[in-house]
Enzyme design. Structure first.
Site, PDB file in Angstrom:
ATOM      1  N   LYS A 187       0.880  -1.185   0.000  1.00 53.16           N
ATOM      2  CA  LYS A 187       0.000   0.000   0.000  1.00 53.16           C
ATOM      3  C   LYS A 187       0.909   1.223   0.000  1.00 53.16           C
ATOM      4  O   LYS A 187       0.861   2.084   0.884  1.00 53.16           O
ATOM      5  CB  LYS A 187      -0.923  -0.047   1.232  1.00 53.16           C
ATOM      6  CG  LYS A 187      -2.015   0.998   1.253  1.00 53.16           C
ATOM      7  CD  LYS A 187      -3.117   0.768   0.223  1.00 53.16           C
ATOM      8  CE  LYS A 187      -4.051   1.965   0.155  1.00 53.16           C
ATOM      9  NZ  LYS A 187      -5.051   1.865  -0.917  1.00 53.16           N
ATOM     10  N   ASP A 243      -2.309 -12.158   5.283  1.00 48.11           N
ATOM     11  CA  ASP A 243      -3.368 -12.832   6.037  1.00 48.11           C
ATOM     12  C   ASP A 243      -4.695 -12.678   5.308  1.00 48.11           C
ATOM     13  O   ASP A 243      -5.429 -13.649   5.104  1.00 48.11           O
ATOM     14  CB  ASP A 243      -3.451 -12.210   7.445  1.00 48.11           C
ATOM     15  CG  ASP A 243      -4.547 -12.847   8.284  1.00 48.11           C
ATOM     16  OD1 ASP A 243      -4.650 -14.090   8.258  1.00 48.11           O
ATOM     17  OD2 ASP A 243      -5.295 -12.106   8.950  1.00 48.11           O
TER      18      ASP A 243
HETATM   19  C1  IPM Z   1      -3.617 -17.210  10.008  1.00 47.03           C
HETATM   20  C2  IPM Z   1      -4.490 -16.801  11.165  1.00 47.03           C
HETATM   21  C3  IPM Z   1      -3.620 -16.154  12.241  1.00 47.03           C
HETATM   22  C4  IPM Z   1      -2.959 -14.947  11.615  1.00 47.03           C
HETATM   23  C5  IPM Z   1      -4.378 -15.787  13.520  1.00 47.03           C
HETATM   24  C6  IPM Z   1      -5.081 -16.959  14.135  1.00 47.03           C
HETATM   25  C7  IPM Z   1      -3.481 -15.127  14.526  1.00 47.03           C
HETATM   26  O1  IPM Z   1      -5.505 -15.969  10.722  1.00 47.03           O
HETATM   27  O2  IPM Z   1      -2.677 -17.996  10.229  1.00 47.03           O
HETATM   28  O3  IPM Z   1      -3.879 -16.759   8.898  1.00 47.03           O
HETATM   29  O4  IPM Z   1      -3.562 -13.876  11.532  1.00 47.03           O
HETATM   30  O5  IPM Z   1      -1.801 -15.065  11.216  1.00 47.03           O
HETATM   31 MG    MG Z   2      -5.622 -15.787   8.612  1.00 54.16          MG
END
Ligand code: IPM
Ligand code: MG
Length: 353
Positions: A187, A243
């Site tokens: 971004k 994510d």
């Molecule tokens: C992932 C999950 C994790 C993250 C969470 C559970 C902390 O969403 O592995 O994608 O955000 O990394």
């Molecule tokens: Mg995740």
């Protein structure tokens, strides 16, 4: 050969899906003459309930002494009211950090059998997608300083050049073995960290002249994944964008219950886990799809243990199971044979045998 694997079943559907992956590993062990020695350790909500801490010291020690870690999922409503530091998710972040697993590899591949579960139109998806998301896992906003003071809260996003360099290299190396294209997602029209990201990725790209590099803002990337997912080969991105983008990419393959991941550092050691969460709403009901965890075990065989042939056998057994029309509820479109977690696991093991 004997391999030591630390097992973190976690919360919600975690134990059920990990159990199926263990059955798969045991059958691979029998078939190929390997001994997998599993040591179960606690992290997340289960650890809080049993020890009072989300990440007991023993867990890290056992993980460090093992060849690899296989994890189910952590978290659930039961622990949602805990302060950030004490939450189950914090344990997962701490393991990643503590073991220096900065490279999160998330392949988003669509099995052609799951075409009907893909929400994207036929003319766009064609025969499917084959994307690898390379997500930076131990930096960025997930690990910056954060705090809450009454009605004011903040989370600091930081990146050091060296952190960007090493993940960028990993993405280029992966692309070199694939279709030689890296799309770096950031971004940089808004964020300083993203401007450093883009500049650093450009510099690393100089070492990989035969790989095409393009940049995309994360909002556009989210859109492009839906309107033209086939343009992507390797997506390189930071922790939070990765994510979000990986959940999106997973649904294009049919279900979030299908995507495995590897979290790697500088050597072969790695932690393997499905990209999905602990799905507390279906926990304990024998409904969860164990395939993402089973495919994570396959990635472990391939990347950490160097057991290429064995990994192929697991992936082919999954393929075969889908070809024969067996499905868990999340990937069933109505006319297939819908099975529970254990029954799908059993089918996969049968195909391995
Ligand atoms: C992932 C999950 C994790 C993250 C969470 C559970 C902390 O969403 O592995 O994608 O955000 O990394
Ligand atoms: Mg995740």
């Amino acid at each position: 050969m004997k391999y030591n694997i630390a097992i973190i079943k976690g919360d919600g559907i975690g134990p059920e899906i990990v159990d199926e992956a263990l059955k798969v590993l045991n059958s691979i062990g029998e078939k190929f003459g390997h001994e997998f020695c599993f040591t179960e350790v606690l992290a997340g909500g289960a650890a809080i309930d049993q020890t009072g801490e989300n990440l007991p010291l023993e867990t890290i020690e056992v993980c460090k002494a093992s060849d690899a870690v296989l994890l189910g999922a952590v978290g659930g409503p039961k622990w949602d009211s805990l302060p950030g530091q004490k939450r189950p998710e914090k344990a997962l972040l701490a393991i990643r950090k503590e073991l220096n697993l900065y490279a999160n590899i998330r392949p988003a591949v669509m099995f052609k059998e799951l075409k009907e579960s893909c929400p994207i139109k036929d003319e766009i998806i064609g025969e499917g997608i084959d994307i690898v998301i390379v997500r930076e896992l131990t930096g960025g906003i997930y690990f910056g300083e954060r705090n809450t003071h009454g009605d004011y809260a903040y989370d600091k996003m930081e990146y050091k050049k060296a952190e960007i360099e090493r993940i960028a290299r990993r993405a280029f190396e992966i692309a070199a073995k694939r279709n030689r294209k890296v799309t770096s997602v950031d971004k940089s029209n808004v964020l300083d960290t993203s401007r450093l990201w883009r500049k650093t990725v450009e510099e690393v790209a100089e070492e990989y002249r035969d790989i095409r590099l393009n940049h995309m803002y994360v909002d556009n990337a989210a859109m492009q994944l839906v309107i033209n997912p086939k343009q992507f080969d390797v997506i390189l991105t930071g922790n939070m964008f990765g994510d979000i983008i990986s959940d999106e990419a997973s649904m294009i393959t049919g279900s979030i219950g299908m995507l495995p991941s590897a979290s790697l550092g500088d050597n072969n050691f790695g932690m393997y886990e499905p990209i999905h969460g602990s799905a507390p709403d279906i926990a304990g009901q024998n409904k969860a799809n164990p395939i993402a965890t089973i495919l994570s075990a396959a990635m472990m065989l391939r990347y950490t243990l160097g057991l290429e042939k064995e990994a192929d056998v697991v992936e082919k057994a999954v393929q075969k199971t889908l070809e024969e029309g067996y499905r868990t509820a999340d990937i069933a479109k109505g006319h297939e044979k819908v099975l529970g977690t254990r029954e799908i696991g059993k089918r996969i093991v049968e195909f391995i045998d």
